[in-house]
Design a protein around this motif. Sequence first.
Motif, PDB file in Angstrom:
ATOM      1  N   THR A  76      52.608  13.236  64.465  1.00 38.51           N
ATOM      2  CA  THR A  76      53.495  13.044  63.496  1.00 38.51           C
ATOM      3  C   THR A  76      53.951  11.782  63.396  1.00 38.51           C
ATOM      4  O   THR A  76      54.270  10.975  62.403  1.00 38.51           O
ATOM      5  N   ARG A  77      54.329  11.121  64.518  1.00 34.30           N
ATOM      6  CA  ARG A  77      54.677   9.838  64.542  1.00 34.30           C
ATOM      7  C   ARG A  77      53.796   8.706  64.025  1.00 34.30           C
ATOM      8  O   ARG A  77      53.941   7.840  63.344  1.00 34.30           O
ATOM      9  N   ARG A  78      52.450   8.982  64.347  1.00 36.68           N
ATOM     10  CA  ARG A  78      51.326   8.352  63.893  1.00 36.68           C
ATOM     11  C   ARG A  78      51.187   8.225  62.446  1.00 36.68           C
ATOM     12  O   ARG A  78      51.133   7.272  61.653  1.00 36.68           O
ATOM     13  N   ALA A  79      51.388   9.564  61.730  1.00 37.12           N
ATOM     14  CA  ALA A  79      51.530   9.742  60.137  1.00 37.12           C
ATOM     15  C   ALA A  79      52.868   8.970  59.768  1.00 37.12           C
ATOM     16  O   ALA A  79      52.461   8.388  58.723  1.00 37.12           O
ATOM     17  N   ILE A  80      53.776   8.869  60.191  1.00 35.50           N
ATOM     18  CA  ILE A  80      54.876   8.236  59.707  1.00 35.50           C
ATOM     19  C   ILE A  80      54.746   6.686  59.880  1.00 35.50           C
ATOM     20  O   ILE A  80      55.008   6.001  58.941  1.00 35.50           O
ATOM     21  N   LEU A  81      54.056   6.442  60.780  1.00 40.36           N
ATOM     22  CA  LEU A  81      53.470   4.930  60.952  1.00 40.36           C
ATOM     23  C   LEU A  81      52.644   4.304  59.743  1.00 40.36           C
ATOM     24  O   LEU A  81      52.851   3.313  59.048  1.00 40.36           O
ATOM     25  N   GLU A  90      58.657   0.417  52.869  1.00 46.28           N
ATOM     26  CA  GLU A  90      59.836   0.979  53.424  1.00 46.28           C
ATOM     27  C   GLU A  90      60.189   2.292  52.931  1.00 46.28           C
ATOM     28  O   GLU A  90      59.623   2.560  51.695  1.00 46.28           O
ATOM     29  N   ALA A  91      60.741   3.316  53.663  1.00 50.04           N
ATOM     30  CA  ALA A  91      60.998   4.702  53.134  1.00 50.04           C
ATOM     31  C   ALA A  91      62.246   5.054  53.852  1.00 50.04           C
ATOM     32  O   ALA A  91      62.586   4.769  54.996  1.00 50.04           O
ATOM     33  N   SER A  92      63.075   5.961  53.229  1.00 47.30           N
ATOM     34  CA  SER A  92      64.172   6.511  53.674  1.00 47.30           C
ATOM     35  C   SER A  92      63.756   7.756  54.429  1.00 47.30           C
ATOM     36  O   SER A  92      62.287   8.174  54.258  1.00 47.30           O
ATOM     37  N   VAL A  93      64.534   8.248  55.170  1.00 45.30           N
ATOM     38  CA  VAL A  93      64.468   9.504  55.878  1.00 45.30           C
ATOM     39  C   VAL A  93      63.828  10.760  55.191  1.00 45.30           C
ATOM     40  O   VAL A  93      62.770  11.457  55.430  1.00 45.30           O
ATOM     41  N   GLY A  94      64.660  10.699  54.047  1.00 48.43           N
ATOM     42  CA  GLY A  94      64.133  11.706  53.000  1.00 48.43           C
ATOM     43  C   GLY A  94      62.942  11.698  52.453  1.00 48.43           C
ATOM     44  O   GLY A  94      62.199  12.367  52.374  1.00 48.43           O
ATOM     45  N   GLU A  95      62.615  10.398  52.013  1.00 55.13           N
ATOM     46  CA  GLU A  95      61.055  10.130  51.322  1.00 55.13           C
ATOM     47  C   GLU A  95      59.949  10.209  52.374  1.00 55.13           C
ATOM     48  O   GLU A  95      59.018  10.938  51.984  1.00 55.13           O
ATOM     49  N   ILE A  96      60.346  10.209  53.535  1.00 55.58           N
ATOM     50  CA  ILE A  96      59.337  10.326  54.932  1.00 55.58           C
ATOM     51  C   ILE A  96      59.356  11.645  55.033  1.00 55.58           C
ATOM     52  O   ILE A  96      58.081  12.382  54.887  1.00 55.58           O
ATOM     53  N   ALA A  97      60.120  12.435  55.079  1.00 52.25           N
ATOM     54  CA  ALA A  97      60.266  13.727  55.149  1.00 52.25           C
ATOM     55  C   ALA A  97      59.526  14.539  54.145  1.00 52.25           C
ATOM     56  O   ALA A  97      59.012  15.841  54.409  1.00 52.25           O
ATOM     57  N   LEU A  98      59.350  14.254  52.957  1.00 48.46           N
ATOM     58  CA  LEU A  98      58.749  14.834  51.891  1.00 48.46           C
ATOM     59  C   LEU A  98      57.433  14.899  52.321  1.00 48.46           C
ATOM     60  O   LEU A  98      56.588  15.750  51.737  1.00 48.46           O
ATOM     61  N   HIS A  99      56.729  13.994  52.755  1.00 48.35           N
ATOM     62  CA  HIS A  99      55.174  14.068  53.135  1.00 48.35           C
ATOM     63  C   HIS A  99      54.875  14.978  54.753  1.00 48.35           C
ATOM     64  O   HIS A  99      53.742  14.889  54.843  1.00 48.35           O
ATOM     65  N   HIS A 100      55.913  15.586  55.214  1.00 44.26           N
ATOM     66  CA  HIS A 100      55.622  16.294  56.340  1.00 44.26           C
ATOM     67  C   HIS A 100      56.462  17.663  56.268  1.00 44.26           C
ATOM     68  O   HIS A 100      57.216  17.896  55.765  1.00 44.26           O
ATOM     69  N   PRO A 101      55.737  18.475  56.960  1.00 52.82           N
ATOM     70  CA  PRO A 101      56.038  20.024  56.858  1.00 52.82           C
ATOM     71  C   PRO A 101      57.090  20.526  57.837  1.00 52.82           C
ATOM     72  O   PRO A 101      57.220  21.436  58.515  1.00 52.82           O
ATOM     73  N   ILE A 102      57.898  19.399  58.260  1.00 52.13           N
ATOM     74  CA  ILE A 102      59.075  19.458  59.413  1.00 52.13           C
ATOM     75  C   ILE A 102      60.381  19.300  58.419  1.00 52.13           C
ATOM     76  O   ILE A 102      60.391  18.420  57.726  1.00 52.13           O
ATOM     77  N   SER A 103      61.246  19.412  59.377  1.00 58.32           N
ATOM     78  CA  SER A 103      62.739  19.277  58.482  1.00 58.32           C
ATOM     79  C   SER A 103      63.099  17.624  58.796  1.00 58.32           C
ATOM     80  O   SER A 103      62.527  16.988  59.641  1.00 58.32           O
ATOM     81  N   SER A 142      64.140  12.432  61.548  1.00 52.56           N
ATOM     82  CA  SER A 142      65.022  11.416  62.268  1.00 52.56           C
ATOM     83  C   SER A 142      64.642  11.541  63.707  1.00 52.56           C
ATOM     84  O   SER A 142      64.873  10.271  64.132  1.00 52.56           O
ATOM     85  N   ARG A 143      64.527  12.492  64.264  1.00 55.93           N
ATOM     86  CA  ARG A 143      64.167  12.415  65.908  1.00 55.93           C
ATOM     87  C   ARG A 143      63.136  11.510  65.970  1.00 55.93           C
ATOM     88  O   ARG A 143      62.807  10.869  67.232  1.00 55.93           O
ATOM     89  N   HIS A 144      61.865  11.853  65.499  1.00 57.67           N
ATOM     90  CA  HIS A 144      60.765  11.042  65.393  1.00 57.67           C
ATOM     91  C   HIS A 144      60.858   9.571  64.930  1.00 57.67           C
ATOM     92  O   HIS A 144      60.544   8.762  65.896  1.00 57.67           O
ATOM     93  N   LEU A 145      61.878   9.272  64.324  1.00 63.87           N
ATOM     94  CA  LEU A 145      62.122   7.811  63.862  1.00 63.87           C
ATOM     95  C   LEU A 145      62.674   7.391  64.834  1.00 63.87           C
ATOM     96  O   LEU A 145      62.491   6.033  65.213  1.00 63.87           O
ATOM     97  N   LYS A 146      63.766   7.950  65.658  1.00 62.88           N
ATOM     98  CA  LYS A 146      64.497   7.530  66.651  1.00 62.88           C
ATOM     99  C   LYS A 146      63.652   6.927  67.835  1.00 62.88           C
ATOM    100  O   LYS A 146      63.472   6.143  68.570  1.00 62.88           O
ATOM    101  N   VAL A 147      62.482   7.971  68.178  1.00 61.68           N
ATOM    102  CA  VAL A 147      61.664   7.600  69.331  1.00 61.68           C
ATOM    103  C   VAL A 147      60.745   6.223  68.888  1.00 61.68           C
ATOM    104  O   VAL A 147      60.571   5.363  69.579  1.00 61.68           O
ATOM    105  N   LEU A 148      60.386   6.223  67.746  1.00 59.80           N
ATOM    106  CA  LEU A 148      59.629   5.029  67.222  1.00 59.80           C
ATOM    107  C   LEU A 148      60.428   3.649  67.223  1.00 59.80           C
ATOM    108  O   LEU A 148      60.041   2.770  67.519  1.00 59.80           O
TER     109      LEU A 148
END
Length: 112
Positions: free
Chosen positions: A20-25, A32-45, A50-56
């Motif tokens: 999931t983090r590789r897909a976000i990258l 650039e993308a907001s958390v909401g825009e990123i979330a649109l492309h993934h089947p998770i909340s 936000s937790r994945h982004l914090k790790v990144l």
Amino acid sequence: MNESLDPKLDQAFAALSDPTRRAILRQLARGEASVGEIALHHPISQPAISRHLKVLEEAGLVETVRSAQARPRRLRPDGMVRAQRFLDEMAAYWPDRFDRLGQFLEQERDHK
């Protein structure tokens, strides 16, 4: 710096170990993308994103851009430097080892 004692290198590879983090990258590589825009492309909340982004971010791969009300995320230009340096060193090491393995296998075959 000794890479075996480089916590940022460890964090980068730990962050990259998750699909999931590789897909976000990959997504942020397009801009650039907001958390909401990123979330649109993934089947998770959105909180999970936000937790994945914090790790990144902690790994130094992503940064938050503060502009007015928005807080979009983007790739850090220098975020992959440590990991790329490590991979380049390994890339130089492995071909020699594979060449030696090939020579050994040929010698073994010739002796049979």
